[in-house]
Design a protein around this motif. Structure first.
Motif, PDB file in Angstrom:
ATOM      1  N   TYR A  53       0.813  -1.211   0.000  1.00  0.00           N
ATOM      2  CA  TYR A  53       0.000   0.000   0.000  1.00  0.00           C
ATOM      3  C   TYR A  53       0.851   1.268   0.000  1.00  0.00           C
ATOM      4  O   TYR A  53       0.623   2.185  -0.805  1.00  0.00           O
ATOM      5  CB  TYR A  53      -0.940  -0.006   1.204  1.00  0.00           C
ATOM      6  N   LEU A  54       1.844   1.338   0.882  1.00  0.00           N
ATOM      7  CA  LEU A  54       2.661   2.547   0.980  1.00  0.00           C
ATOM      8  C   LEU A  54       3.456   2.779  -0.305  1.00  0.00           C
ATOM      9  O   LEU A  54       3.637   3.931  -0.743  1.00  0.00           O
ATOM     10  CB  LEU A  54       3.613   2.437   2.176  1.00  0.00           C
ATOM     11  N   GLU A  55       3.917   1.708  -0.933  1.00  0.00           N
ATOM     12  CA  GLU A  55       4.662   1.854  -2.182  1.00  0.00           C
ATOM     13  C   GLU A  55       3.757   2.382  -3.294  1.00  0.00           C
ATOM     14  O   GLU A  55       4.187   3.208  -4.120  1.00  0.00           O
ATOM     15  CB  GLU A  55       5.259   0.506  -2.585  1.00  0.00           C
ATOM     16  N   LEU A  56       2.521   1.932  -3.331  1.00  0.00           N
ATOM     17  CA  LEU A  56       1.588   2.446  -4.331  1.00  0.00           C
ATOM     18  C   LEU A  56       1.307   3.928  -4.108  1.00  0.00           C
ATOM     19  O   LEU A  56       1.201   4.697  -5.069  1.00  0.00           O
ATOM     20  CB  LEU A  56       0.282   1.650  -4.285  1.00  0.00           C
ATOM     21  N   ARG A  57       1.189   4.353  -2.851  1.00  0.00           N
ATOM     22  CA  ARG A  57       1.006   5.773  -2.575  1.00  0.00           C
ATOM     23  C   ARG A  57       2.212   6.567  -3.044  1.00  0.00           C
ATOM     24  O   ARG A  57       2.077   7.678  -3.582  1.00  0.00           O
ATOM     25  CB  ARG A  57       0.784   5.995  -1.073  1.00  0.00           C
ATOM     26  N   SER A  62      -3.622   7.938  -5.143  1.00  0.00           N
ATOM     27  CA  SER A  62      -4.293   8.339  -3.914  1.00  0.00           C
ATOM     28  C   SER A  62      -4.722   7.093  -3.130  1.00  0.00           C
ATOM     29  O   SER A  62      -4.548   5.965  -3.585  1.00  0.00           O
ATOM     30  CB  SER A  62      -5.503   9.211  -4.240  1.00  0.00           C
ATOM     31  N   ALA A  63      -5.322   7.321  -1.976  1.00  0.00           N
ATOM     32  CA  ALA A  63      -5.631   6.200  -1.070  1.00  0.00           C
ATOM     33  C   ALA A  63      -6.614   5.219  -1.701  1.00  0.00           C
ATOM     34  O   ALA A  63      -6.336   4.012  -1.783  1.00  0.00           O
ATOM     35  CB  ALA A  63      -6.174   6.748   0.249  1.00  0.00           C
ATOM     36  N   GLN A  64      -7.756   5.709  -2.161  1.00  0.00           N
ATOM     37  CA  GLN A  64      -8.762   4.808  -2.710  1.00  0.00           C
ATOM     38  C   GLN A  64      -8.314   4.127  -4.000  1.00  0.00           C
ATOM     39  O   GLN A  64      -8.485   2.918  -4.156  1.00  0.00           O
ATOM     40  CB  GLN A  64     -10.074   5.559  -2.947  1.00  0.00           C
ATOM     41  N   PRO A  65      -7.718   4.846  -4.960  1.00  0.00           N
ATOM     42  CA  PRO A  65      -7.205   4.153  -6.154  1.00  0.00           C
ATOM     43  C   PRO A  65      -6.162   3.086  -5.829  1.00  0.00           C
ATOM     44  O   PRO A  65      -6.121   2.036  -6.483  1.00  0.00           O
ATOM     45  CB  PRO A  65      -6.605   5.295  -6.979  1.00  0.00           C
ATOM     46  N   ALA A  66      -5.311   3.339  -4.835  1.00  0.00           N
ATOM     47  CA  ALA A  66      -4.334   2.321  -4.453  1.00  0.00           C
ATOM     48  C   ALA A  66      -5.024   1.068  -3.932  1.00  0.00           C
ATOM     49  O   ALA A  66      -4.636  -0.063  -4.265  1.00  0.00           O
ATOM     50  CB  ALA A  66      -3.389   2.886  -3.387  1.00  0.00           C
ATOM     51  N   GLU A 110      -4.998  -0.432 -21.208  1.00  0.00           N
ATOM     52  CA  GLU A 110      -6.275   0.281 -21.194  1.00  0.00           C
ATOM     53  C   GLU A 110      -7.398  -0.598 -20.645  1.00  0.00           C
ATOM     54  O   GLU A 110      -8.571  -0.432 -21.009  1.00  0.00           O
ATOM     55  CB  GLU A 110      -6.622   0.772 -22.598  1.00  0.00           C
ATOM     56  N   ALA A 111      -7.057  -1.534 -19.759  1.00  0.00           N
ATOM     57  CA  ALA A 111      -8.081  -2.370 -19.150  1.00  0.00           C
ATOM     58  C   ALA A 111      -8.985  -1.534 -18.257  1.00  0.00           C
ATOM     59  O   ALA A 111      -8.591  -0.478 -17.741  1.00  0.00           O
ATOM     60  CB  ALA A 111      -7.425  -3.495 -18.343  1.00  0.00           C
ATOM     61  N   ALA A 112     -10.210  -2.006 -18.053  1.00  0.00           N
ATOM     62  CA  ALA A 112     -11.175  -1.280 -17.222  1.00  0.00           C
ATOM     63  C   ALA A 112     -10.673  -1.168 -15.788  1.00  0.00           C
ATOM     64  O   ALA A 112      -9.957  -2.044 -15.294  1.00  0.00           O
ATOM     65  CB  ALA A 112     -12.521  -1.993 -17.253  1.00  0.00           C
ATOM     66  N   HIS A 113     -11.063  -0.087 -15.136  1.00  0.00           N
ATOM     67  CA  HIS A 113     -10.649   0.125 -13.749  1.00  0.00           C
ATOM     68  C   HIS A 113     -11.839   0.606 -12.936  1.00  0.00           C
ATOM     69  O   HIS A 113     -12.626   1.444 -13.397  1.00  0.00           O
ATOM     70  CB  HIS A 113      -9.522   1.160 -13.677  1.00  0.00           C
ATOM     71  N   PRO A 114     -12.024   0.108 -11.690  1.00  0.00           N
ATOM     72  CA  PRO A 114     -13.185   0.486 -10.882  1.00  0.00           C
ATOM     73  C   PRO A 114     -12.992   1.808 -10.154  1.00  0.00           C
ATOM     74  O   PRO A 114     -11.880   2.170  -9.761  1.00  0.00           O
ATOM     75  CB  PRO A 114     -13.304  -0.682  -9.892  1.00  0.00           C
ATOM     76  N   PHE A 115     -14.109   2.514  -9.938  1.00  0.00           N
ATOM     77  CA  PHE A 115     -14.141   3.749  -9.168  1.00  0.00           C
ATOM     78  C   PHE A 115     -15.343   3.680  -8.224  1.00  0.00           C
ATOM     79  O   PHE A 115     -16.441   3.322  -8.644  1.00  0.00           O
ATOM     80  CB  PHE A 115     -14.281   4.970 -10.086  1.00  0.00           C
ATOM     81  N   ASP A 116     -15.134   4.031  -6.954  1.00  0.00           N
ATOM     82  CA  ASP A 116     -16.246   4.065  -6.015  1.00  0.00           C
ATOM     83  C   ASP A 116     -16.731   5.504  -5.844  1.00  0.00           C
ATOM     84  O   ASP A 116     -16.270   6.426  -6.536  1.00  0.00           O
ATOM     85  CB  ASP A 116     -15.854   3.432  -4.674  1.00  0.00           C
ATOM     86  N   ASP A 117     -17.638   5.712  -4.903  1.00  0.00           N
ATOM     87  CA  ASP A 117     -18.245   7.033  -4.740  1.00  0.00           C
ATOM     88  C   ASP A 117     -17.275   8.077  -4.193  1.00  0.00           C
ATOM     89  O   ASP A 117     -17.574   9.272  -4.240  1.00  0.00           O
ATOM     90  CB  ASP A 117     -19.464   6.933  -3.825  1.00  0.00           C
ATOM     91  N   ARG A 118     -16.153   7.639  -3.651  1.00  0.00           N
ATOM     92  CA  ARG A 118     -15.157   8.612  -3.203  1.00  0.00           C
ATOM     93  C   ARG A 118     -14.323   9.142  -4.364  1.00  0.00           C
ATOM     94  O   ARG A 118     -13.759  10.228  -4.279  1.00  0.00           O
ATOM     95  CB  ARG A 118     -14.231   7.975  -2.172  1.00  0.00           C
ATOM     96  N   CYS A 119     -14.232   8.350  -5.429  1.00  0.00           N
ATOM     97  CA  CYS A 119     -13.438   8.750  -6.597  1.00  0.00           C
ATOM     98  C   CYS A 119     -14.304   9.238  -7.753  1.00  0.00           C
ATOM     99  O   CYS A 119     -13.777   9.822  -8.701  1.00  0.00           O
ATOM    100  CB  CYS A 119     -12.591   7.575  -7.086  1.00  0.00           C
ATOM    101  N   LEU A 120     -15.592   8.975  -7.689  1.00  0.00           N
ATOM    102  CA  LEU A 120     -16.483   9.298  -8.801  1.00  0.00           C
ATOM    103  C   LEU A 120     -17.829   9.746  -8.250  1.00  0.00           C
ATOM    104  O   LEU A 120     -18.449   9.034  -7.458  1.00  0.00           O
ATOM    105  CB  LEU A 120     -16.666   8.068  -9.698  1.00  0.00           C
TER     106      LEU A 120
END
Length: 404
Positions: A53-57, A62-66, A110-120
């Motif tokens: 997690y920390l390496e992705l940040r 950001s937190a949610q995309p990571a 270009e694969a699909a990526h999810p977004f929740d209500d905090r990101c979208l």
């Protein structure tokens, strides 16, 4: 019940560039997480989050995309392991299974990526969305769709949405929790549906949804496919993929239209829908060489699945019955004989003389079997029929075997 609604994004060139960069960054990060997970044999969400997690940040997420990158990778490995355990990738030691287990999972740029209500976030009145990107928050990204889709989206959207880039266009696929109509537990009768190739669907009411148009379309696509395969260039292969997706969309559109009509008729008349159980039909039916490709690629299962989920939403019961000899059985006298069907399209009973279209006769037989099956299902103490005597006719107990 859960449904997905797809809307088309209409971004400006600057917004499209930011979305493309976001997809590439997230999928590149997912590739890196996959390699580390494969190397250290850590495949759970909790384990990967603790490890990476920390390496992705630090890589700019950001937190949610990571967290979404970690969850996306863990879900991909869970699906792979499920396929291995259930034997969908072959037996232990097979080349296909060994290939799948010998290398880490990779993700397309270009694969699909999810977004929740905090990101979208959605602004339904303005027909815009606000979405997180690696360049910052993009606001006022326009979207469009059919009125029925937009209404469903506004009323029932729940959970995550996937950002998809396909053929140069941008889409958002949102999950919706749609309320179901209470199931009709006492249907007046059943609409039998016979699925086929010449006629995609024929109902016991006599409605016939012909497949000749789809056959012509598929033959034309086959000729175009053969020409592109003969070239073998990279551009030809790209066109082949686009053609394949276009053909699948066309077949799905036809099946959606048929399923919608059948379910609407059943709901309006208070009846259920009876389908033939076609499980394993490819193993039971012997075909000529020129027929094999047509049967193997025909969307039988897709039509049944569309009818099932539309019926569930409308509260219409769906029942599957045995498909054996439905087009060789006379619905009036019960006589079963291959000669009852002299041609593919015609039925003529050798005993009582009943005649009609073979597909319509099959759909009527499906209805009759559904009535019997439903009666036994809803009778707690159904009596067991005695074994047939020596004088009992063959018509009373038709033999079991492959569907016609």
């Amino acid at each position: 019940m859960k449904l997905t609604v797809q809307v088309k994004l209409v971004p400006t060139p600057e917004q499209a560039a930011a979305l493309a960069e976001t997809l590439r960054t997230c999928n590149s990060a997912a590739d890196w997480v996959s390699q580390v997970a494969f190397k250290q044999r850590v495949f759970t969400r909790a384990g990967l989050q603790k490890l990476l997690y920390l390496e992705l940040r630090a890589r700019g997420l950001s937190a949610q995309p990571a967290l979404h990158v970690i969850r996306k990778t863990a879900d991909a490995y869970r699906t792979l392991h499920t396929h291995v355990q259930t034997g969908l990738l072959g037996r232990a030691g097979s080349a296909r299974r060994a290939k799948a287990e010998s290398r880490p999972i990779t993700f397309r740029a270009e694969a699909a990526h999810p977004f929740d209500d905090r990101c979208l976030s959605w602004q339904m009145d303005a027909r815009t969305v606000s979405i997180w990107t690696t360049r910052g928050r993009l606001k006022s990204v326009a979207f469009t769709g059919k009125p029925s889709q937009l209404k469903t989206l506004a009323e029932y959207r729940r959970g995550e949405s996937d950002l998809v880039h396909r053929d140069g266009k941008w889409f958002l696929i949102a999950t919706c929790e749609v309320l179901e109509t209470p199931l009709n537990t006492c249907p007046r009768d059943w609409i039998g549906v016979d699925r086929g190739i010449a006629n995609l669907a024929t109902t016991s009411d006599g409605d016939n949804h012909q497949g000749s148009g789809l056959q012509r379309y598929r033959r034309r696509m086959a000729r175009v496919r053969a020409e592109l395969q003969a070239k073998g260039t990279k551009s030809a292969k790209r066109r082949l993929k686009r053609r394949a997706r276009r053909e699948r969309r066309h077949a799905a559109h036809v099946n959606h239209s048929i399923a919608k009509t059948v379910v609407a008729d059943a709901q309006r008349t208070g009846r259920g829908i009876a389908l033939e159980d076609l499980q394993g039909i490819r193993d039971r039916v012997r075909l000529k060489r020129h027929q094999r490709a047509t049967l193997s690629s025909w969307p039988f299962h897709q039509l049944g699945a569309f009818i099932a989920y539309k019926a569930q939403r409308a509260g219409v019961p769906v029942l599957e019955v045995d498909a054996a000899y439905t087009s060789q059985t006379c619905p009036r006298c019960g006589h079963v004989c291959r000669k009852n069907r002299p041609t593919r399209d015609d039925f003529t009973c050798m005993v009582c003389g009943l005649a009609g279209p073979a597909d319509h006769i099959a759909a009527v037989n499906v209805t009759r079997r559904a009535r019997t099956a439903w009666a036994f299902v809803n009778t707690p103490n159904a009596a067991v029929s005695p074994p047939p005597g020596k004088g009992q006719s063959r018509a009373a107990n038709p033999p079991s075997g492959p569907g016609s």
